[in-house]
Design a protein around this motif. Structure first.
Motif, PDB file in Angstrom:
ATOM      1  N   PRO A  49       0.827  -1.229   0.000  1.00 30.94           N
ATOM      2  CA  PRO A  49       0.000   0.000   0.000  1.00 30.94           C
ATOM      3  C   PRO A  49       0.853   1.267   0.000  1.00 30.94           C
ATOM      4  O   PRO A  49       0.481   2.273  -0.616  1.00 30.94           O
ATOM      5  N   GLY A  50       1.999   1.199   0.668  1.00 32.31           N
ATOM      6  CA  GLY A  50       2.912   2.345   0.680  1.00 32.31           C
ATOM      7  C   GLY A  50       3.443   2.659  -0.704  1.00 32.31           C
ATOM      8  O   GLY A  50       3.574   3.830  -1.081  1.00 32.31           O
ATOM      9  N   ILE A  51       3.720   1.597  -1.476  1.00 37.44           N
ATOM     10  CA  ILE A  51       4.232   1.806  -2.834  1.00 37.44           C
ATOM     11  C   ILE A  51       3.142   2.407  -3.717  1.00 37.44           C
ATOM     12  O   ILE A  51       3.408   3.262  -4.567  1.00 37.44           O
ATOM     13  N   ILE A  52       1.914   2.000  -3.487  1.00 33.67           N
ATOM     14  CA  ILE A  52       0.810   2.629  -4.234  1.00 33.67           C
ATOM     15  C   ILE A  52       0.719   4.103  -3.858  1.00 33.67           C
ATOM     16  O   ILE A  52       0.578   4.977  -4.713  1.00 33.67           O
ATOM     17  N   GLY A  53       0.855   4.390  -2.559  1.00 34.19           N
ATOM     18  CA  GLY A  53       0.862   5.780  -2.101  1.00 34.19           C
ATOM     19  C   GLY A  53       1.976   6.567  -2.769  1.00 34.19           C
ATOM     20  O   GLY A  53       1.782   7.706  -3.214  1.00 34.19           O
ATOM     21  N   MET A  54       3.144   5.940  -2.890  1.00 31.71           N
ATOM     22  CA  MET A  54       4.283   6.584  -3.545  1.00 31.71           C
ATOM     23  C   MET A  54       3.960   6.904  -5.007  1.00 31.71           C
ATOM     24  O   MET A  54       4.217   8.004  -5.486  1.00 31.71           O
ATOM     25  N   THR A  55       3.350   5.942  -5.684  1.00 35.29           N
ATOM     26  CA  THR A  55       2.987   6.147  -7.092  1.00 35.29           C
ATOM     27  C   THR A  55       2.025   7.324  -7.226  1.00 35.29           C
ATOM     28  O   THR A  55       2.188   8.186  -8.096  1.00 35.29           O
ATOM     29  N   LEU A  56       1.025   7.368  -6.355  1.00 29.59           N
ATOM     30  CA  LEU A  56       0.053   8.463  -6.404  1.00 29.59           C
ATOM     31  C   LEU A  56       0.748   9.794  -6.146  1.00 29.59           C
ATOM     32  O   LEU A  56       0.501  10.792  -6.839  1.00 29.59           O
TER      33      LEU A  56
END
Lengths: 320, 256
Positions: B67-74
């Protein structure tokens, strides 16, 4: 169509425009001629509602440029001095975007786009990414875009800066053609003298002020006759001698002597006899707007028009 | 009505530009993949990290950071798309938009919607990696993730616009990257739990809006026992942040 009353624009201590006052009639090609930094672009930006004047007022198609900015914006088309296309979109997409933000109804958009693209001969390239276009093609596309929404006034800020002479001529053909077909008012700035001669009326602007406003022919008649240019082995001596024997004030410009006489052809022989130093070359021509500017300001425009920054900018424009 | 069409055109332009930019698509996948596989596998195995659930039980590190990596992408996509305003200014295109007979708010709003839509698409692409990490997400979770990801994106895009309006040159971009984007990412709890940090670090993570975004994503994807705050609280804080940033973005556009 455009009424400008005593406009001033100051940036801190710098006075970019110092009391400009003029009227542009409907259907006219009106030119602003002057060296860089004279206040041409500042005036255009005020008329386009991009900046507010420090004092004075201006109206366009009956709308005040400060109070009715949005109405002014929908009545004008603008081709900026620097390119303003989205290079990652195609020609068609750039126009589509423009049509949408200018509120051209969807049913009319397709037809308008094909009209303007055909006019500037870019119809075959409509689906190409703008990045692949040459400098001249981008310029033409920008003119097409400026016409998309049927503006009443088209602003062209240095429309042919950095373009080769052939492309410049083509763009002028479009502009003249345009005025004939649609009853559009064209307001342009330029520092090319030969280009300014295409205008119906020209305002010569220098240091933020209009120093003269008239038709090209009338402006040129201010020079008073023909222009003789000669170069000699000693220009200083020659200027002295011309003054003594003909009481004519000659100016030295780019290591050449320039003088005006009412009847050039008859005067040439007299002139040659009155100069004791040897003459390397001599020429006679009709006056140009260059001569008008020289007469009005004592300077030539060419000296200051193409500084290193401008030629760099022009190169960048060609490449982009 | 006319201004709504302007919003739509500006939104559409960002999407067309995105679709055309193949490199962006590839690199948008490469970076999260790198983080997931290098940190998620290499680091986790080398140091034998697992994450304790509050109620007992363990979660693998790689699913913890997902989920953190998705947050990073966003975060990256939102800010970069918003900062493209500075490019538009440099290339003159912004002038074309500014002299159009539309209200300035529609430019800011169109840009915010465009940037956040692009960020959402990028986020969804990264989300598609979930099965490869052994993460099972129910259909309902996926449906709930979309609006959450959009909320995170629009708040970050609006923040990016606020910065872009104030930024004069492209050189400032490096500054934004070093002093804003990277700290926001590192201090968001994307890579490690925020529960047992020294107090001074805790303060920084608490004022970071992305912390709540990552927390909400994690809670939805891995279950509330791995989240620090209730989902409703995260969503509320994110919404407040989004509204404030949007307001600022519109305000600044109106002034220029």
């Amino acid at each position: 169509m455009i009424e400008v009353r005593d406009i001033y624009k100051t940036y801190g201590d710098i006075e970019a425009v110092r009391g400009v006052d003029f009227t542009v009639h409907a259907g006219e090609i009106f030119g602003f001629l002057g060296p860089n930094g004279a206040g041409k672009t500042t005036t255009i930006n005020i008329l386009c509602t991009l900046i507010k004047p420090t004092s004075g007022s201006a109206s366009l198609a009956g709308y005040n440029v400060v109070d009715d900015a949005e109405k002014v914006r929908s009545s004008i088309g603008i081709v900026f001095q620097d390119p303003s296309l989205d290079e990652r979109l195609t020609a068609h997409e750039n126009l589509e975007f423009h049509g949408m933000i200018y509120g051209v109804p969807k049913v009319d958009r397709r037809g308008r786009i094909s009209n303007v693209l055909k006019m500037v001969e870019l119809w075959d390239r409509r689906d190409d990414i703008v990045k692949t276009f040459s400098g001249g093609m981008k310029r033409r596309l920008e003119i097409a875009r400026g016409l998309m929404h049927n503006p009443r006034v088209l602003f062209l800020d240095e429309p042919t800066l950095g373009l080769d002479p052939q492309t410049r001529n083509r763009i002028w053909e479009y502009i003249r053609d345009l005025r004939q077909r649609e009853n559009i008012t064209i307001f342009l700035t330029t520092h090319y003298m030969d280009e300014a001669e295409n205008c119906d009326r020209i305002a010569i602007i220098d240091n933020g002020k209009i120093i003269s406003l008239d038709t090209p022919a009338k402006l040129k008649s201010m020079v008073g006759g023909d222009v003789i240019t000669l170069s000699t082995s000693d220009n200083k001596v020659a200027i002295e001698e011309i003054k003594k024997s003909h009481s004519i004030e000659a100016l030295e410009q780019d290591s050449k002597i320039v003088l005006e006489v009412p009847d050039g052809e008859g005067f040439l022989a007299k002139l040659v006899h009155s100069i004791s130093v040897s003459i390397d070359s001599i020429s006679l021509r009709r006056p140009t707007l260059d001569d008008v500017f020289l007469k009005l300001t004592g300077r030539t425009m060419r000296e200051e028009t193409m500084g290193p920054l401008d030629s760099f900018k022009a190169q960048v424009r060609m490449r982009r | 009505m006319h201004n709504l069409r302007a919003v739509y055109s500006i939104w559409l332009r960002d999407l067309i530009r995105y679709r055309r930019d193949k490199y962006r698509l590839i690199s948008s996948l490469a970076q999260p993949a790198l983080f997931l596989f290098v940190f998620g596998n290499g680091l986790a195995r080398g140091l034998a990290i697992d994450v304790q659930r509050t109620g007992g039980g363990q979660e693998s590190y790689v699913s913890f950071i997902f989920p953190g990596i998705i947050g990073m992408t966003l975060l990256f996509t939102s800010v970069f798309t918003a900062v493209s305003i500075v490019w538009d200014r440099e290339f003159g295109f912004l002038k074309e938009v500014m002299v159009a007979p539309i209200s300035r708010w529609s430019i800011a709003v169109g840009k915010a919607l465009g940037g956040s839509t692009v960020a959402l698409i990028q986020g969804v692409i990264v989300l598609l990696l979930a099965p490869f990490l052994g993460l099972k997400l129910s259909f309902l979770t996926l449906i709930a993730l979309i609006p959450l990801m959009y909320l995170i994106s629009i708040s970050l895009t609006s923040m990016g616009i606020v910065i872009a309006v104030k930024m004069e040159t492209m050189e400032g971009f490096q500054m934004v990257l070093n002093f804003l984007v990277m700290p926001l990412f590192v201090l968001s709890g994307a890579m490690f739990p925020l529960s047992s940090l020294p107090p001074w670090l805790s303060v920084l993570t608490r004022v970071n809006p992305l912390s709540y975004g990552v927390d909400a994503l994690r809670g939805l994807m891995l279950g509330p026992s791995l989240a620090e705050f209730p989902l409703g609280f995260d969503v509320m804080l994110l919404s407040i942040f989004a509204v404030i940033m949007m307001f600022f973005a519109v305000f600044l556009f109106n002034r220029t």
